[in-house]
Write a protein that holds these residues in place. Structure first.
Motif, short mmCIF file in Angstrom:
data_model
loop_
_atom_site.label_atom_id
_atom_site.label_comp_id
_atom_site.label_asym_id
_atom_site.label_seq_id
_atom_site.Cartn_x
_atom_site.Cartn_y
_atom_site.Cartn_z
N ASN A 1 2.65 4.18 -2.16
CA ASN A 1 2.44 4.75 -3.48
C ASN A 1 3.68 5.46 -4.01
OD1 ASN A 1 2.04 6.69 -1.41
ND2 ASN A 1 1.09 8.09 -2.88
N LYS B 1 -6.16 5.64 0.62
CA LYS B 1 -5.71 4.79 1.71
C LYS B 1 -6.74 4.85 2.84
CE LYS B 1 -0.73 5.13 0.82
NZ LYS B 1 0.59 5.45 1.40
N SER C 1 -8.24 -2.03 -4.50
CA SER C 1 -8.56 -0.92 -3.61
C SER C 1 -8.67 -1.43 -2.18
CB SER C 1 -9.86 -0.25 -4.04
OG SER C 1 -9.72 0.38 -5.30
N LEU C 2 -8.45 -0.53 -1.25
CA LEU C 2 -8.46 -0.91 0.16
C LEU C 2 -9.81 -1.45 0.58
CD1 LEU C 2 -6.93 -1.06 2.78
CD2 LEU C 2 -7.49 1.34 3.21
N MET D 1 -5.24 1.43 -6.12
CA MET D 1 -5.08 2.14 -4.85
C MET D 1 -5.35 3.63 -5.08
SD MET D 1 -1.94 2.19 -2.12
CE MET D 1 -1.10 3.49 -3.01
N TYR E 1 0.81 -1.21 0.00
CA TYR E 1 0.00 0.00 0.00
C TYR E 1 0.85 1.27 0.00
CZ TYR E 1 -3.98 -2.99 0.71
OH TYR E 1 -4.94 -3.94 0.54
#
Length: 531
Positions: free
Chosen positions: A85, A387, A105-106, A384, A83
């Motif tokens: 970036n 977050k 995606s989270l 992503m 996670y």
């Protein structure tokens, strides 16, 4: 022989039996009963040990599974390799670069956990209840079935004009690639002629600036000319800003290629500017940072695409219900009835929860559902887009995690270029510049969506929020509580202020000339007139 207690080692037991060589008692009938009792006790003991062993193994298994689950959940809270970036540069003092990895995606990962998916189901259940509530209200009060569609239809009205404007903006953006290609391939003709090359470069730079200015004015002129409703106006202006950011990212990323090209080197002339397919793909993928290639998925899952677009439709209904049931009744009488200080306080606090819920819906609909739908259609593997901003303990963390798509562009093309330009280790100037640029763009969109200038968002975003970034840095849970309290309070205040100004423009007469009235909030005078 006798032991120390005076007993014979081969003495009999109390029942008169002697132990045999196999350890069994031999004697009269009473010894048989004793043997059965001992055997029974041994059997019970073995069963108990076996059950305790099984239960212990089961408990340990649950503990290990729990630890694995905790690790699985807790790894979402840390900026680990999956996670992260940005990739750190190997050179000391050089800022890190944006990296692209194949990852979900989270929220997509979190929804794999049963408890989080239940929360998702709760929100869907609330949407269904609101839908039914609206249906019952329409039937009882008006005798017709509207289902909240009137507000949605009005907001997205004149959509055909929006679509035509969008097509023209896309054509104009493609012109950036054509111009860039023409400039790069013909500037090599001036190799060795520094004066001619500078004239060529600065001439095209001037044309590019003129293009960006025209691209910034023309869509606004169309919004005002055709009087597009709020949702259509916002969609067009957001697309305008997106395409401007895409154009700048492409130009900024590829100019160094042309500037470092030498005709007699081994550098391939075809690589001066990326192929048109790369540029066209970049226009549709959900990222604002240009790369020649991105991680890709193997295939398109169309049922995911359809589901994400259905989520977007659900969010639109959600926001419509929130406004129609909770926010509009609070402010639609502004300018018709007197609003005293007590009404203002009640309106602000009454709008906090609906406004915060609408804010969360907008986040989910845009940054999760919409982005994931386009990522799936374009096979863009790096999903992503945000977050775990909801766990932020400070505003500095919140702004870094809330919208990574825009944040990465601001960091790559504003923050890093500013640091490169000033050649200073101080981050204060670049950080404030990023906040000011972002605040101006947000206020620009709202100004032409609502048709009035009320720079509260600019003050909140570029003033208070920027200050909180530097003033708050708590890593405790109290920092997260403070972030949520101020976020809800600020959202409520902004919603109340913009809502009152909106209805003041509807219910109150214009007392100033047109230009002044656009820049001076009418709500400042409207309530005084009604007293």
């Amino acid at each position: 022989m006798e032991n120390m207690n005076g007993e014979s080692r081969t003495s009999r037991h109390d029942n008169g039996a002697l132990p045999s060589k196999h350890g069994r008692l031999e004697g009269n009938g009473s010894s048989d009963v004793t043997m059965k009792k001992i055997a029974k006790l041994q059997e019970l003991q073995e069963n108990m040990i076996r059950q305790m062993d099984e239960q212990f193994k089961e408990i340990v298994g649950h503990m290990v599974e729990g630890i694995d689950n905790v690790d699985h959940v807790n790894h979402f809270h840390y900026d680990n390799a999956k996670y992260s970036n940005r990739a750190k540069s190997s050179k000391d003092g050089k800022l890190s670069d944006k990296i692209f990895l194949a990852r979900e995606s989270l929220l997509t990962d979190l929804f794999q956990i049963k408890h989080f998916y239940t929360i998702y189901n709760i929100f869907i259940a609330i949407l269904i209840i609101l839908f039914l509530n609206t249906a019952v209200y329409d039937i009882v009060s008006t005798g017709t079935l509207n289902l909240g569609l009137s507000l949605i239809q009005w907001n997205f009205g004149k959509f055909h004009i929006f679509f035509l404007m969008w097509i023209l903006m896309m054509i104009g953006t493609v012109g950036v690639y054509c111009s860039m290609h023409f400039w790069a391939h013909y500037r090599k003709e001036y190799y060795g002629k520094s004066a001619s090359r500078k004239a060529w470069d600065y001439g095209w730079l001037g044309l590019y600036i003129i293009y960006q200015v025209i691209f910034g004015i023309w869509p606004v002129a169309q919004v005002l000319k055709y009087n597009l409703p709020p949702a259509s106006s916002m969609a067009l202006l957001m697309e305008q800003v997106r395409l401007i950011m895409k154009s700048h990212a492409f130009v900024r990323s590829n100019i160094p290629r042309a500037l470092t090209y030498k005709p007699h080197s081994e550098q391939d002339e075809k690589k001066l500017i990326p192929e048109f397919g790369h540029f066209l793909y970049f226009l549709f993928v959900p990222t604002l940072v240009y790369r020649d290639s991105y991680p890709r998925t193997h295939k398109i899952s169309w049922h995911k695409v359809i589901w994400h677009f259905l989520e977007v439709v659900g969010v639109i209904f959600y926001v419509s219900f929130i406004f129609e049931r909770f926010l509009v009744p609070l402010f639609n009488q502004y300018g018709v009835k007197h609003f005293g200080p007590e009404h203002l306080v009640v309106s602000i606090f009454g709008s906090m929860m609906p406004a915060t819920l609408a804010f969360l819906c907008a986040f989910f609909g845009l940054l999760h559902s919409w982005m994931n739908a386009f990522a799936e259609m374009t096979r863009f593997a790096d999903r992503m887009f945000y977050k775990d901003w909801w766990n932020a303990n400070s505003y500095a963390e919140y702004y870094r995690m809330w919208n990574l798509v825009v944040h990465d562009w601001l960091y790559t093309y504003i923050f890093k270029d500013y640091c490169l330009l000033i050649k200073s280790k101080s981050r204060l100037g670049p950080t404030l510049t990023v906040f000011i640029v972002s605040a101006i763009v947000h206020e620009y969109i709202l100004m032409f969506v609502f048709r009035f200038f009320y720079p509260l968002l600019f003050v909140a975003f570029g003033g208070f929020s920027a200050a909180l970034v530097f003033l708050t840095g708590s890593s405790s849970k109290r920092g997260n509580l403070f972030m949520w309290l101020t976020l809800c309070l600020g959202t409520g205040v902004l919603t109340a202020a913009y809502s009152m100004e909106w209805y003041a423009r509807i219910n109150c007469p214009q007392v100033l000339d047109t230009v002044t009235d656009f820049f001076v909030p009418r709500s400042w005078f409207c309530n005084a007139v009604k007293q």
